[in-house]
Design a protein around this motif. Structure first.
Motif, short mmCIF file in Angstrom:
data_model
loop_
_atom_site.label_atom_id
_atom_site.label_comp_id
_atom_site.label_asym_id
_atom_site.label_seq_id
_atom_site.Cartn_x
_atom_site.Cartn_y
_atom_site.Cartn_z
N UNK A 177 0.83 -1.21 0.00
CA UNK A 177 0.00 0.00 0.00
C UNK A 177 0.87 1.27 0.00
N UNK A 178 1.89 1.25 -0.84
CA UNK A 178 2.80 2.38 -1.07
C UNK A 178 3.70 2.73 0.10
N UNK A 179 3.72 1.90 1.14
CA UNK A 179 4.61 2.13 2.27
C UNK A 179 5.65 1.02 2.34
N UNK A 180 6.92 1.35 2.60
CA UNK A 180 7.92 0.30 2.79
C UNK A 180 7.53 -0.60 3.96
N UNK A 293 -1.96 -5.63 -7.17
CA UNK A 293 -1.66 -4.24 -7.51
C UNK A 293 -1.31 -3.38 -6.31
N UNK A 294 -1.62 -3.84 -5.10
CA UNK A 294 -1.40 -3.01 -3.91
C UNK A 294 -0.04 -3.24 -3.26
N UNK A 295 0.87 -3.98 -3.93
CA UNK A 295 2.17 -4.24 -3.33
C UNK A 295 3.25 -4.36 -4.42
N UNK A 296 4.45 -4.01 -4.05
CA UNK A 296 5.60 -4.15 -4.93
C UNK A 296 6.60 -5.11 -4.29
N UNK A 297 6.91 -6.16 -4.99
CA UNK A 297 7.86 -7.14 -4.49
C UNK A 297 9.29 -6.71 -4.78
N UNK A 298 10.22 -7.28 -4.04
CA UNK A 298 11.63 -7.01 -4.30
C UNK A 298 12.25 -8.05 -5.23
#
Length: 378
Positions: A177-180, A293-298
Motif C-alpha cells: 500500500x505504497x509504504x515500505x 496491484x497493492x504491493x511491490x515485491x523485491x
C-alpha cells in the motif's frame, strides 16, 4: 553458468569506509552503527531501528519480545505457548522459535503467493498463541491489511491480540500500500547477509512499531546493559537480561556504502521479473505466482511452479542456468517431527516450486536465454 545469486558491493566506497573504521580503533560500539541506523530509519520511514549482527538474531529478539509482551502475559501459566509460522521458508525463520523455548504450530501455504495461508492462520489462532511469524517469501509482501483484520477478530474472540513478527529477510525495498515494509504496526526483521540486495557482509536489523518495544530491543541486544551507565565503577543495574546481538562498525560501514546501490539493484530485479511475467505467461507446465496491484515485491529470486521439477532443473543446468529449491520445507526436518500436521496447500506446491535467476547481474541476453530455454520445454 548464469548464477542464481551474486554479491553486490560498492567496491571503492566500502573499502574507504571500512578503512576509516580500522583507522579509528573502534571496531564496535562506535558511531558508524548509530549513523547506519539513522539512515536506515529515514529510508524505511520509521526511526525505531536497531542494527544487529544477523537477521536470525533479529528474529530471536523479536520473538522473545513478542512472547514477553503484555498481550502474552498471564495467559499461559507454565506452558511454553506456541508461535504460528510457515514451513515454506529458510530454517533461519523457524529455529529461533525453538531457541526461545516455544512450540511451532505450522500454518499452511497459499499456493498462489507461496506466503502464509491467512485463512488457515485465522483458524489456528488460539489462547496458546504467543506470536505469529509471517514471511514475505522471495520479497512478495503478505496482505497486511487482511492480516490486521484477522488480528482484530482474534482480539474480539480471545481478549488479546497476538503480536506479529514480519520476516522481511528477502524483502528489502518491497512495499505494501505504497509504504515500505516496517510501517504496518508489526515487528519487522531485515537481513543484510552476503546475498541480499542490501548487504553488510553479515548483519540485520529490527524495526519496532512503538517506543516501548524499541527501548526494550535496544537494551536487550547487548545483555540488557545501558551503555550510558557508569560501568567502570559498577554503577549500573540490569533489570532485564539480554543477548549479544550488536552489529559491529565494520558491517555498518559496508552497509552504508551499499545503501544507495541497493535501490538501483531492486529496480533491476523488478525489471527482470516483469520480463519473465510477460515471456513465461502461458508456458505449458509452468505456473507463475500472484501479482497484486497493492504491493511491490523485491524479487530476491523469481519463483515458478513447474511440472516434473527434476527435468526442469536438469534442462536449465544443461543450458548453463543455475536453479534451486533454496530450502527444504521446514516441517519435514526430524527435529520438529512432533509438530507435524496436514498442510494440503503446501503439499500441492512443495515438489513443484523452483527459483530461477532474476538478479541485477543478468544481461538482456541472459534473461532472454533463460526465457527461451524454458519456453522450449523440458
Amino acid at each position: 553458468m548464469i548464477p542464481l545469486f551474486n554479491v553486490a558491493m560498492s567496491q571503492q566506497d566500502a573499502l574507504d569506509r571500512v578503512a576509516g573504521v580500522l583507522r579509528s580503533g573502534r571496531l564496535e560500539h562506535g558511531p558508524i552503527v548509530t549513523e547506519f541506523e539513522g539512515v536506515l530509519g529515514e529510508r524505511i520511514g520509521n526511526p525505531r531501528v536497531i542494527a544487529l549482527n544477523s537477521g536470525s538474531s533479529g528474529l530471536h529478539l523479536g520473538i522473545d519480545l513478542a512472547a514477553r509482551s503484555r498481550s502474552a502475559e498471564g495467559r499461559h501459566g507454565d506452558e511454553p505457548g506456541e508461535v504460528l509460522s510457515t514451513p515454506l521458508t529458510f530454517e533461519g525463520t523457524n529455529w529461533p522459535i525453538l531457541a526461545n523455548g516455544l512450540r511451532i504450530r505450522w500454518v499452511d501455504v497459499d499456493p498462489a503467493t507461496l506466503n502464509i495461508d491467512l485463512d488457515d492462520l485465522e483458524r489456528k489462532i488460539s489462547p496458546a498463541t504467543r506470536a505469529i511469524v509471517v514471511v514475505h517469501w522471495t520479497g512478495y509482501p503478505v496482505d497486511l491489511n487482511r492480516l490486521r483484520e484477522i488480528l482484530d477478530r482474534a482480539e474480539e474472540r480471545f481478549g488479546f491480540r497476538p503480536m506479529v513478527i514480519e520476516d522481511c529477510a528477502q524483502a528489502w525495498g518491497a512495499t505494501y500500500r505504497d509504504l515500505p515494509l516496517g510501517n504496518h504496526g508489526n515487528i519487522c526483521m531485515f537481513s543484510f547477509g552476503a546475498l541480499k540486495q542490501l548487504t553488510c557482509g553479515s548483519g540485520g536489523m529490527l524495526v519496532l512499531p512503538d517506543d516501548d518495544l524499541y527501548e526494550q530491543a535496544r537494551s536487550r541486544r547487548w545483555y540488557g546493559i545501558n551503555r550510558q551507565a557508569d560501568r567502570m565503577h559498577g554503577g549500573y543495574d540490569v533489570s532485564e537480561w539480554g543477548f549479544r546481538f550488536y552489529m559491529n562498525d565494520i558491517a555498518a560501514a559496508i552497509g552504508l556504502a551499499n545503501l544507495q546501490l541497493a535501490d538501483e539493484l531492486v529496480e533491476r530485479h523488478r525489471t527482470n521479473a516483469a520480463f519473465y511475467d510477460k515471456e513465461l505467461s502461458g508456458v505449458p507446465g509452468l505456473e507463475q505466482t500472484e501479482r497484486a496491484q497493492d504491493r511491490q515485491a523485491s524479487f530476491w529470486v523469481y519463483p515458478v511452479k513447474v511440472s516434473d521439477r527434476p527435468s526442469f532443473m536438469r534442462k536449465l543446468a544443461d543450458a548453463g542456468i543455475v536453479t534451486s529449491i533454496i530450502s527444504r520445507r521446514n516441517d519435514a526436518h526430524s527435529c520438529v517431527d512432533a509438530m507435524s500436521t496436514t498442510l494440503p496447500g503446501l503439499d500441492s506446491v512443495s515438489d513443484r516450486v523452483v527459483y530461477i535467476p532474476v538478479g541485477w547481474w543478468l544481461s538482456e541476453g541472459d534473461r532472454a536465454h533463460i526465457a527461451e530455454t524454458i519456453k522450449a520445454g523440458w
